[in-house]
Write a protein that holds these residues in place. Sequence first.
Motif, mmCIF file in Angstrom:
data_model
loop_
_atom_site.group_PDB
_atom_site.id
_atom_site.type_symbol
_atom_site.label_atom_id
_atom_site.label_comp_id
_atom_site.label_asym_id
_atom_site.label_seq_id
_atom_site.Cartn_x
_atom_site.Cartn_y
_atom_site.Cartn_z
ATOM 1 N N MET A 267 0.833 -1.207 0.000
ATOM 2 C CA MET A 267 0.000 0.000 0.000
ATOM 3 C C MET A 267 0.872 1.263 0.000
ATOM 4 O O MET A 267 0.583 2.234 -0.703
ATOM 5 C CB MET A 267 -0.912 0.006 1.231
ATOM 6 C CG MET A 267 -1.965 -1.098 1.275
ATOM 7 S SD MET A 267 -3.175 -0.968 -0.060
ATOM 8 C CE MET A 267 -2.582 -2.250 -1.156
ATOM 9 N N ASP A 268 1.928 1.223 0.807
ATOM 10 C CA ASP A 268 2.843 2.384 0.869
ATOM 11 C C ASP A 268 3.507 2.635 -0.479
ATOM 12 O O ASP A 268 3.598 3.781 -0.947
ATOM 13 C CB ASP A 268 3.911 2.164 1.948
ATOM 14 C CG ASP A 268 3.343 2.237 3.356
ATOM 15 O OD1 ASP A 268 2.240 2.790 3.525
ATOM 16 O OD2 ASP A 268 4.007 1.719 4.282
ATOM 17 N N ASP A 269 3.947 1.538 -1.128
ATOM 18 C CA ASP A 269 4.622 1.678 -2.423
ATOM 19 C C ASP A 269 3.677 2.206 -3.501
ATOM 20 O O ASP A 269 4.069 3.031 -4.341
ATOM 21 C CB ASP A 269 5.206 0.334 -2.860
ATOM 22 C CG ASP A 269 6.468 -0.030 -2.084
ATOM 23 O OD1 ASP A 269 7.100 0.884 -1.515
ATOM 24 O OD2 ASP A 269 6.804 -1.236 -2.040
ATOM 25 N N LEU A 270 2.419 1.758 -3.464
ATOM 26 C CA LEU A 270 1.477 2.137 -4.526
ATOM 27 C C LEU A 270 1.096 3.614 -4.476
ATOM 28 O O LEU A 270 0.609 4.156 -5.478
ATOM 29 C CB LEU A 270 0.216 1.268 -4.434
ATOM 30 C CG LEU A 270 0.398 -0.208 -4.817
ATOM 31 C CD1 LEU A 270 -0.902 -0.980 -4.632
ATOM 32 C CD2 LEU A 270 0.902 -0.353 -6.260
ATOM 33 N N GLN A 271 1.319 4.266 -3.354
ATOM 34 C CA GLN A 271 1.017 5.698 -3.258
ATOM 35 C C GLN A 271 1.857 6.525 -4.236
ATOM 36 O O GLN A 271 1.483 7.644 -4.591
ATOM 37 C CB GLN A 271 1.276 6.194 -1.832
ATOM 38 C CG GLN A 271 0.327 5.644 -0.788
ATOM 39 C CD GLN A 271 0.671 6.158 0.604
ATOM 40 O OE1 GLN A 271 1.131 7.293 0.749
ATOM 41 N NE2 GLN A 271 0.450 5.338 1.608
ATOM 42 N N HIS A 272 2.961 5.969 -4.684
ATOM 43 C CA HIS A 272 3.883 6.713 -5.544
ATOM 44 C C HIS A 272 3.595 6.518 -7.038
ATOM 45 O O HIS A 272 4.355 7.016 -7.883
ATOM 46 C CB HIS A 272 5.330 6.286 -5.247
ATOM 47 C CG HIS A 272 5.702 6.435 -3.804
ATOM 48 N ND1 HIS A 272 5.786 7.658 -3.179
ATOM 49 C CD2 HIS A 272 5.993 5.503 -2.854
ATOM 50 C CE1 HIS A 272 6.125 7.485 -1.906
ATOM 51 N NE2 HIS A 272 6.260 6.184 -1.688
ATOM 52 N N TYR A 273 2.505 5.786 -7.358
ATOM 53 C CA TYR A 273 2.221 5.484 -8.773
ATOM 54 C C TYR A 273 0.794 5.872 -9.122
ATOM 55 O O TYR A 273 -0.094 5.899 -8.268
ATOM 56 C CB TYR A 273 2.439 3.994 -9.056
ATOM 57 C CG TYR A 273 3.842 3.540 -8.750
ATOM 58 C CD1 TYR A 273 4.882 3.746 -9.653
ATOM 59 C CD2 TYR A 273 4.140 2.925 -7.532
ATOM 60 C CE1 TYR A 273 6.175 3.357 -9.361
ATOM 61 C CE2 TYR A 273 5.431 2.526 -7.228
ATOM 62 C CZ TYR A 273 6.444 2.743 -8.139
ATOM 63 O OH TYR A 273 7.721 2.362 -7.848
ATOM 64 N N ASP A 274 0.593 6.177 -10.392
ATOM 65 C CA ASP A 274 -0.754 6.479 -10.891
ATOM 66 C C ASP A 274 -1.474 5.161 -11.196
ATOM 67 O O ASP A 274 -1.093 4.437 -12.134
ATOM 68 C CB ASP A 274 -0.672 7.328 -12.167
ATOM 69 C CG ASP A 274 -0.165 8.730 -11.884
ATOM 70 O OD1 ASP A 274 -0.428 9.221 -10.763
ATOM 71 O OD2 ASP A 274 0.488 9.323 -12.760
ATOM 72 N N ILE A 275 -2.518 4.877 -10.418
ATOM 73 C CA ILE A 275 -3.222 3.591 -10.544
ATOM 74 C C ILE A 275 -4.694 3.829 -10.876
ATOM 75 O O ILE A 275 -5.350 4.688 -10.256
ATOM 76 C CB ILE A 275 -3.100 2.785 -9.233
ATOM 77 C CG1 ILE A 275 -1.639 2.413 -8.998
ATOM 78 C CG2 ILE A 275 -3.965 1.541 -9.263
ATOM 79 C CD1 ILE A 275 -1.397 1.753 -7.680
ATOM 80 N N LEU A 276 -5.196 3.068 -11.837
ATOM 81 C CA LEU A 276 -6.615 3.157 -12.192
ATOM 82 C C LEU A 276 -7.469 2.272 -11.294
ATOM 83 O O LEU A 276 -8.546 2.677 -10.868
ATOM 84 C CB LEU A 276 -6.826 2.753 -13.661
ATOM 85 C CG LEU A 276 -6.426 3.789 -14.705
ATOM 86 C CD1 LEU A 276 -6.594 3.220 -16.102
ATOM 87 C CD2 LEU A 276 -7.264 5.057 -14.541
ATOM 88 N N PHE A 277 -7.019 1.040 -11.045
ATOM 89 C CA PHE A 277 -7.761 0.202 -10.096
ATOM 90 C C PHE A 277 -6.843 -0.811 -9.438
ATOM 91 O O PHE A 277 -5.772 -1.137 -9.932
ATOM 92 C CB PHE A 277 -8.978 -0.472 -10.751
ATOM 93 C CG PHE A 277 -8.660 -1.610 -11.680
ATOM 94 C CD1 PHE A 277 -8.289 -2.865 -11.199
ATOM 95 C CD2 PHE A 277 -8.774 -1.451 -13.050
ATOM 96 C CE1 PHE A 277 -8.014 -3.916 -12.044
ATOM 97 C CE2 PHE A 277 -8.500 -2.510 -13.917
ATOM 98 C CZ PHE A 277 -8.115 -3.731 -13.404
ATOM 99 N N PHE A 278 -7.345 -1.299 -8.298
ATOM 100 C CA PHE A 278 -6.597 -2.245 -7.478
ATOM 101 C C PHE A 278 -7.636 -3.129 -6.797
ATOM 102 O O PHE A 278 -8.486 -2.645 -6.052
ATOM 103 C CB PHE A 278 -5.781 -1.467 -6.433
ATOM 104 C CG PHE A 278 -5.159 -2.327 -5.365
ATOM 105 C CD1 PHE A 278 -3.963 -2.992 -5.600
ATOM 106 C CD2 PHE A 278 -5.762 -2.474 -4.117
ATOM 107 C CE1 PHE A 278 -3.383 -3.774 -4.603
ATOM 108 C CE2 PHE A 278 -5.191 -3.245 -3.125
ATOM 109 C CZ PHE A 278 -3.999 -3.903 -3.366
#
Length: 300
Positions: A267-278
């Motif tokens: 979750m911490d790592d994904l904050q740094h990327y542009d994500i459409l869905f998870f």
Amino acid sequence: MGYIDLENLTKDYGQNRGVFDISLSIEQGETFGLVGINGAGKTTTIRQLMGFIKPDSGRASINGMDCQKSSAQIKRFVSYVPGEINFPADKTGETFLKRQLEKAGRGSWERCKEICERLQLDYTAGLKTMSKGMKQKTALAAAFSLDSDVLILDEPSTGLDPLMRDVFIDLIKEEKEMGHTIFLFSHIFEEIEQTCDRVAMIKDGRIIDQLVMEDLLHNKNKTYKLEFKTRESLQQFQALDYELADVNEDDLQVKVHINDKDINRLMDDLQHYDILFFKEIKTNFEDYFTNVFKEEVTNV
């Protein structure tokens, strides 16, 4: 020793037909499923449990009693729904159901009527005029109304519509709450998943895998599917130390296999990327079954 035991059970009909060296132990109060494709050996296993056919070798027992030598005694506390329903020459469903209660010396007509109502079964109908679905409901009403310690059910929801299958699942759960032991032979993945504590898979008369259902449904190893907004985000994420699968660079999608203990880091790592869905990809019993049989075919 379990409450129901199969020990090296073998019945060889030749040409690789039958069951071979089957060993299973089912605890009292457990709901245990046996699953396989047609011709895998499910019905042969049941018939040996019920004492209808004699094994070539090995032994089947229920509550410490040999299924061959003590067949009559075992039937006093076992309810059985066969895969093929053939009723005696009773005039109506009511006559048949009352006779089953009388012969068993247990259960109640009130409980039987309640089950018939829930299954939307007109038990006053003539047995000869009943559809396949009505016959199945009648067999289920007989089995569930007898207050049996053990239920052995061979494809019991065949012929039921989805609504009635939900009623059937509820009835299984009620039997379980009463502490009864259930051996369920089925090809309906949903009812196996919702009712069984453990499941064995049978192929060509041999047990090829066993599973604790809780371990599957609440597995700490998860799979998540991600889609990124940009190719750059996907490529940067790929460089991180995660177990990835099904990387689709055209759709900017990837799957991540991860243990629950590492989810906060993800979750911490994904904050740094542009994500459409998870989203989490849930594993169900049908997926598990398909993978087991796929591996079996691959390894032949």
